[in-house]
Design a protein around this motif. Structure first.
Motif, PDB file in Angstrom:
ATOM      1  N   LEU A 284       0.813  -1.212   0.000  1.00 16.47           N
ATOM      2  CA  LEU A 284       0.000   0.000   0.000  1.00 16.47           C
ATOM      3  C   LEU A 284       0.849   1.266   0.000  1.00 16.47           C
ATOM      4  CD1 LEU A 284      -2.968   0.864   0.030  1.00 16.47           C
ATOM      5  CD2 LEU A 284      -2.832   0.995   2.524  1.00 16.47           C
ATOM      6  N   VAL A 285       2.116   1.166   0.410  1.00 14.35           N
ATOM      7  CA  VAL A 285       2.980   2.343   0.422  1.00 14.35           C
ATOM      8  C   VAL A 285       3.250   2.844  -0.992  1.00 14.35           C
ATOM      9  CG1 VAL A 285       5.207   1.157   0.267  1.00 14.35           C
ATOM     10  CG2 VAL A 285       5.023   3.273   1.598  1.00 14.35           C
ATOM     11  N   LEU A 286       2.992   2.000  -1.996  1.00 12.27           N
ATOM     12  CA  LEU A 286       3.234   2.369  -3.388  1.00 12.27           C
ATOM     13  C   LEU A 286       1.968   2.866  -4.090  1.00 12.27           C
ATOM     14  CD1 LEU A 286       5.410  -0.722  -4.380  1.00 12.27           C
ATOM     15  CD2 LEU A 286       6.218   1.498  -3.547  1.00 12.27           C
ATOM     16  N   ARG A 287       0.918   3.119  -3.349  1.00 18.29           N
ATOM     17  CA  ARG A 287      -0.372   3.390  -3.979  1.00 18.29           C
ATOM     18  C   ARG A 287      -0.390   4.673  -4.796  1.00 18.29           C
ATOM     19  NH1 ARG A 287      -3.816   6.852  -0.892  1.00 18.29           N
ATOM     20  NH2 ARG A 287      -2.805   7.645   0.993  1.00 18.29           N
ATOM     21  N   ARG A 288       0.362   5.683  -4.412  1.00 16.76           N
ATOM     22  CA  ARG A 288       0.336   6.940  -5.148  1.00 16.76           C
ATOM     23  C   ARG A 288       1.115   6.848  -6.460  1.00 16.76           C
ATOM     24  NH1 ARG A 288      -2.032  10.763  -2.156  1.00 16.76           N
ATOM     25  NH2 ARG A 288      -2.027  10.543   0.113  1.00 16.76           N
ATOM     26  N   ARG A 289       2.166   6.042  -6.476  1.00 17.70           N
ATOM     27  CA  ARG A 289       2.967   5.923  -7.681  1.00 17.70           C
ATOM     28  C   ARG A 289       2.454   4.834  -8.611  1.00 17.70           C
ATOM     29  NH1 ARG A 289       9.406   6.026  -7.096  1.00 17.70           N
ATOM     30  NH2 ARG A 289       8.756   8.094  -6.341  1.00 17.70           N
ATOM     31  N   TRP A 290       2.062   3.689  -8.036  1.00 22.43           N
ATOM     32  CA  TRP A 290       1.591   2.560  -8.843  1.00 22.43           C
ATOM     33  C   TRP A 290       0.269   2.038  -8.288  1.00 22.43           C
ATOM     34  CZ3 TRP A 290       7.074   1.610  -7.462  1.00 22.43           C
ATOM     35  CH2 TRP A 290       7.940   2.040  -8.462  1.00 22.43           C
TER      36      TRP A 290
ATOM     37  N   MET B 151      -7.829 -11.693   2.915  1.00 20.87           N
ATOM     38  CA  MET B 151      -6.985 -10.691   3.578  1.00 20.87           C
ATOM     39  C   MET B 151      -6.896  -9.456   2.668  1.00 20.87           C
ATOM     40  SD  MET B 151      -3.025 -11.931   2.974  1.00 20.87           S
ATOM     41  CE  MET B 151      -3.177 -13.351   4.019  1.00 20.87           C
ATOM     42  N   GLY B 152      -6.438  -8.373   3.232  1.00 17.40           N
ATOM     43  CA  GLY B 152      -6.213  -7.155   2.451  1.00 17.40           C
ATOM     44  C   GLY B 152      -7.457  -6.330   2.183  1.00 17.40           C
ATOM     45  N   TYR B 153      -8.388  -6.293   3.183  1.00 21.65           N
ATOM     46  CA  TYR B 153      -9.582  -5.469   2.978  1.00 21.65           C
ATOM     47  C   TYR B 153      -9.212  -3.965   2.914  1.00 21.65           C
ATOM     48  CZ  TYR B 153     -12.342  -9.632   3.877  1.00 21.65           C
ATOM     49  OH  TYR B 153     -12.887 -10.887   3.796  1.00 21.65           O
ATOM     50  N   LEU B 154      -8.374  -3.537   3.848  1.00 16.07           N
ATOM     51  CA  LEU B 154      -7.932  -2.140   3.820  1.00 16.07           C
ATOM     52  C   LEU B 154      -7.090  -1.869   2.573  1.00 16.07           C
ATOM     53  CD1 LEU B 154      -7.766   0.592   5.238  1.00 16.07           C
ATOM     54  CD2 LEU B 154      -5.732  -0.238   6.457  1.00 16.07           C
ATOM     55  N   LEU B 155      -6.289  -2.854   2.200  1.00 14.46           N
ATOM     56  CA  LEU B 155      -5.483  -2.712   0.995  1.00 14.46           C
ATOM     57  C   LEU B 155      -6.367  -2.515  -0.229  1.00 14.46           C
ATOM     58  CD1 LEU B 155      -2.626  -2.941  -0.348  1.00 14.46           C
ATOM     59  CD2 LEU B 155      -3.071  -5.393  -0.558  1.00 14.46           C
ATOM     60  N   GLY B 156      -7.445  -3.277  -0.319  1.00 12.23           N
ATOM     61  CA  GLY B 156      -8.351  -3.151  -1.462  1.00 12.23           C
ATOM     62  C   GLY B 156      -9.124  -1.854  -1.463  1.00 12.23           C
ATOM     63  N   LEU B 157      -9.643  -1.467  -0.274  1.00  8.73           N
ATOM     64  CA  LEU B 157     -10.422  -0.228  -0.203  1.00  8.73           C
ATOM     65  C   LEU B 157      -9.586   0.998  -0.576  1.00  8.73           C
ATOM     66  CD1 LEU B 157     -12.426  -0.842   3.109  1.00  8.73           C
ATOM     67  CD2 LEU B 157     -13.298  -0.933   0.771  1.00  8.73           C
ATOM     68  N   VAL B 158      -8.417   1.129   0.046  1.00 13.49           N
ATOM     69  CA  VAL B 158      -7.562   2.287  -0.216  1.00 13.49           C
ATOM     70  C   VAL B 158      -6.996   2.234  -1.639  1.00 13.49           C
ATOM     71  CG1 VAL B 158      -5.515   3.549   0.528  1.00 13.49           C
ATOM     72  CG2 VAL B 158      -7.027   2.509   2.220  1.00 13.49           C
ATOM     73  N   GLY B 159      -6.659   1.043  -2.099  1.00 16.27           N
ATOM     74  CA  GLY B 159      -6.115   0.915  -3.454  1.00 16.27           C
ATOM     75  C   GLY B 159      -7.137   1.304  -4.511  1.00 16.27           C
ATOM     76  N   LEU B 160      -8.388   0.837  -4.359  1.00 14.82           N
ATOM     77  CA  LEU B 160      -9.422   1.218  -5.328  1.00 14.82           C
ATOM     78  C   LEU B 160      -9.720   2.716  -5.288  1.00 14.82           C
ATOM     79  CD1 LEU B 160     -11.892  -1.782  -4.898  1.00 14.82           C
ATOM     80  CD2 LEU B 160     -10.570  -1.223  -6.943  1.00 14.82           C
ATOM     81  N   TYR B 161      -9.740   3.283  -4.084  1.00 13.24           N
ATOM     82  CA  TYR B 161      -9.965   4.729  -3.978  1.00 13.24           C
ATOM     83  C   TYR B 161      -8.853   5.512  -4.684  1.00 13.24           C
ATOM     84  CZ  TYR B 161      -9.376   9.324  -1.874  1.00 13.24           C
ATOM     85  OH  TYR B 161      -9.165  10.655  -1.697  1.00 13.24           O
ATOM     86  N   THR B 162      -7.607   5.135  -4.418  1.00 12.85           N
ATOM     87  CA  THR B 162      -6.474   5.833  -5.041  1.00 12.85           C
ATOM     88  C   THR B 162      -6.488   5.679  -6.557  1.00 12.85           C
ATOM     89  OG1 THR B 162      -5.194   5.404  -3.032  1.00 12.85           O
ATOM     90  CG2 THR B 162      -3.982   6.113  -4.992  1.00 12.85           C
ATOM     91  N   LEU B 163      -6.820   4.462  -7.012  1.00 12.22           N
ATOM     92  CA  LEU B 163      -6.873   4.221  -8.452  1.00 12.22           C
ATOM     93  C   LEU B 163      -7.952   5.081  -9.113  1.00 12.22           C
ATOM     94  CD1 LEU B 163      -6.001   2.496 -10.916  1.00 12.22           C
ATOM     95  CD2 LEU B 163      -7.842   0.904 -10.282  1.00 12.22           C
ATOM     96  N   ALA B 164      -9.142   5.132  -8.505  1.00  8.87           N
ATOM     97  CA  ALA B 164     -10.229   5.904  -9.098  1.00  8.87           C
ATOM     98  C   ALA B 164      -9.952   7.403  -9.066  1.00  8.87           C
ATOM     99  CB  ALA B 164     -11.537   5.605  -8.374  1.00  8.87           C
ATOM    100  N   ALA B 165      -9.206   7.877  -8.072  1.00  3.63           N
ATOM    101  CA  ALA B 165      -8.906   9.306  -7.954  1.00  3.63           C
ATOM    102  C   ALA B 165      -7.718   9.733  -8.795  1.00  3.63           C
ATOM    103  CB  ALA B 165      -8.646   9.672  -6.490  1.00  3.63           C
TER     104      ALA B 165
ATOM    105  N   VAL C 287     -14.700   3.062  -5.107  1.00  4.43           N
ATOM    106  CA  VAL C 287     -14.544   3.519  -6.483  1.00  4.43           C
ATOM    107  C   VAL C 287     -15.278   4.840  -6.714  1.00  4.43           C
ATOM    108  CG1 VAL C 287     -14.979   2.954  -8.894  1.00  4.43           C
ATOM    109  CG2 VAL C 287     -14.173   1.185  -7.336  1.00  4.43           C
ATOM    110  N   LEU C 288     -16.532   4.907  -6.251  1.00  5.51           N
ATOM    111  CA  LEU C 288     -17.307   6.130  -6.455  1.00  5.51           C
ATOM    112  C   LEU C 288     -16.690   7.328  -5.725  1.00  5.51           C
ATOM    113  CD1 LEU C 288     -20.959   4.760  -6.205  1.00  5.51           C
ATOM    114  CD2 LEU C 288     -19.650   5.350  -8.263  1.00  5.51           C
ATOM    115  N   PHE C 289     -16.255   7.118  -4.497  1.00  9.13           N
ATOM    116  CA  PHE C 289     -15.643   8.215  -3.749  1.00  9.13           C
ATOM    117  C   PHE C 289     -14.338   8.661  -4.414  1.00  9.13           C
ATOM    118  CE2 PHE C 289     -13.242   9.868   0.011  1.00  9.13           C
ATOM    119  CZ  PHE C 289     -14.030  10.970   0.226  1.00  9.13           C
ATOM    120  N   GLY C 290     -13.564   7.703  -4.908  1.00  8.86           N
ATOM    121  CA  GLY C 290     -12.329   8.050  -5.605  1.00  8.86           C
ATOM    122  C   GLY C 290     -12.596   8.836  -6.884  1.00  8.86           C
ATOM    123  N   LEU C 291     -13.638   8.413  -7.631  1.00  6.08           N
ATOM    124  CA  LEU C 291     -13.980   9.157  -8.838  1.00  6.08           C
ATOM    125  C   LEU C 291     -14.399  10.588  -8.510  1.00  6.08           C
ATOM    126  CD1 LEU C 291     -15.961   6.440 -10.831  1.00  6.08           C
ATOM    127  CD2 LEU C 291     -13.663   7.302 -11.331  1.00  6.08           C
TER     128      LEU C 291
END
Length: 409
Positions: free
Chosen positions: A40-46, A62-76, A136-140
């Motif tokens: 997750l530390v790489l979420r802003r770059r990749w 596993m990785g619920y927080l990883l998925g939530l934050v990753g999808l938000y960052t990807l959508a934003a 996803v919606l919040f990130g968009l």
């Protein structure tokens, strides 16, 4: 960094639980969870890589927080929408499958009655949509808002640059206007005062020459000098009064028309030298100019063609000024030369010509009149400003000619 640490701890705990469920060494599960959660530390770059890792570890629950934050960052982020949709669909499918299996196991393990075939896919769909769609919606929304703010900031910067450019141009225009105003005032001062002062100098020289021989003529010349001096002082006071008034009005914020100085000068000249006493000098006042020059001993002929009529005030004043300045130049540079003035009233224009013959031998007793070199320039500026034609230059016989044509409108 804090979210990455929290995600690593979560995945480590879930990795230990998964290792216990699958009879795998617990340290290996914890290590796997730490590595997966730390991505997750790489979420802003990749952000794409983070979402792919979260999809990959979804079967291990596993990785619920990883998925939530990753999808938000990807959508934003600025990743193309088709990639966002594809990865969100993959996360939704993986979560649905895992939830379908887990809910099915819980239903079969429970002692409750069979809820029906629709229950398991419905609950799995609710879980998948609830986990994936909000992020996803919040990130968009955040991404769109961020892009809007950047666009508004760029627009504000662009407007600021345009305002600075407009301010620079306004300053340039103000500087140009100040320069034009100084030039206008100097031209008016020159045209109004130079003619009378030149005549005063000529009369003063004549007074000095005839005083011992003809006292009566000397008295007459002295009276003429006094009258012209008083007229010149009156014109100067009126023009300076306009300038002082204009300066006071500028301090209070009220703009002063540039033409006020010229109008006051013209009115002063008219009161001093016009027989009719109108609001400004006009073509009819040329006869008074001729009379004043004749009083100095100059031979002046005036020829008028066409029927005289009234023209626009600026045309009348410009025509008067051209003749006045031409006569002044004759006094300065060709004293004693014969002068011919021609005025032609035509259908759509009025023409004037002032021509002097070649000057004779200079009289050692005649005064030397100073010249600023602005007379012809001022005449040209006045005529061209009205859309007229101005020509000046020496003649073949050694004299000088000034010609101007002004539109009647």
């Amino acid at each position: 960094m804090g979210l990455a640490l929290l995600s690593a701890l979560e995945c480590a705990a879930e990795g230990a639980w998964f290792a216990d469920e699958t009879a795998t060494p617990v340290p290996l599960g914890v290590l796997f969870g730490l590595i997966a959660g730390s991505v997750l530390v790489l979420r802003r770059r990749w952000p794409v890589a983070v979402v792919l890792v979260s999809v990959a570890v979804t079967p291990a629950e596993m990785g619920y927080l990883l998925g939530l934050v990753g999808l938000y960052t990807l959508a934003a982020s600025d990743v193309p929408r088709r990639i966002i949709g594809t990865l969100a669909g993959m996360a939704l499918t993986a979560t649905f499958i895992v939830s379908f299996v887990r809910v099915g196991q819980d239903v079969r393990a429970s002692d409750l009655a069979d809820p029906g075939d629709w229950y398991v896919p419905l609950m799995a769909g609710f879980v998948a949509v609830g986990v994936v769609l909000p992020s996803v919606l919040f990130g968009l929304y955040i991404g769109a808002r961020r892009r809007l703010m950047e666009s508004l900031r760029e627009r504000a910067d662009s407007l600021e640059q345009e305002l600075l450019l407009l301010a620079d141009r306004a300053e340039q225009r103000a500087q140009w206007a100040r320069t034009e105003e100084r030039t206008r005032i100097a031209r008016e001062m020159h045209d109004v005062v130079a003619h009378r002062v030149s005549l005063m100098v000529v009369h003063a020289a004549a007074l000095q020459a005839v005083a011992p021989k003809d006292p009566q003529k000397a008295v007459k010349n002295a009276a003429l000098v006094g009258d012209m001096g008083r007229q010149a002082l009156t014109e100067l006071r009126e023009m300076l009064g306009v300038l002082r008034t204009g300066d006071g009005e500028r301090r209070t914020g009220a703009p002063v028309p540039l033409a006020s100085v010229g109008a006051a000068a013209a009115a002063a000249a008219a009161r001093g030298g016009a027989a009719g006493g109108g609001a400004g000098p006009c073509i009819a006042d040329v006869e008074d100019l001729v009379g004043q020059s004749r009083q100095t001993g100059m031979v002046v002929e005036l020829a008028v063609q066409g029927d005289p009529r009234e023209y626009a005030p600026e045309v009348e004043q410009t025509a008067y000024r051209v003749v006045q300045e031409a006569l002044t130049n004759v006094h300065k540079h060709a004293a004693g030369a014969k002068v011919t003035i021609r005025l032609a009233h035509r259908d759509a224009e009025v023409a004037m010509q002032v021509e002097n013959c070649a000057p004779g031998q200079p009289d050692p007793t005649s005064p030397a009149l100073p010249s600023g070199g602005n007379g012809l320039l001022g005449m040209r500026e006045r005529v061209l400003a009205l859309g007229g034609v101005f020509v000046s230059g020496p003649t073949d016989t050694g004299g000088f000619r000034v010609s101007a044509v002004l539109p009647a409108g």
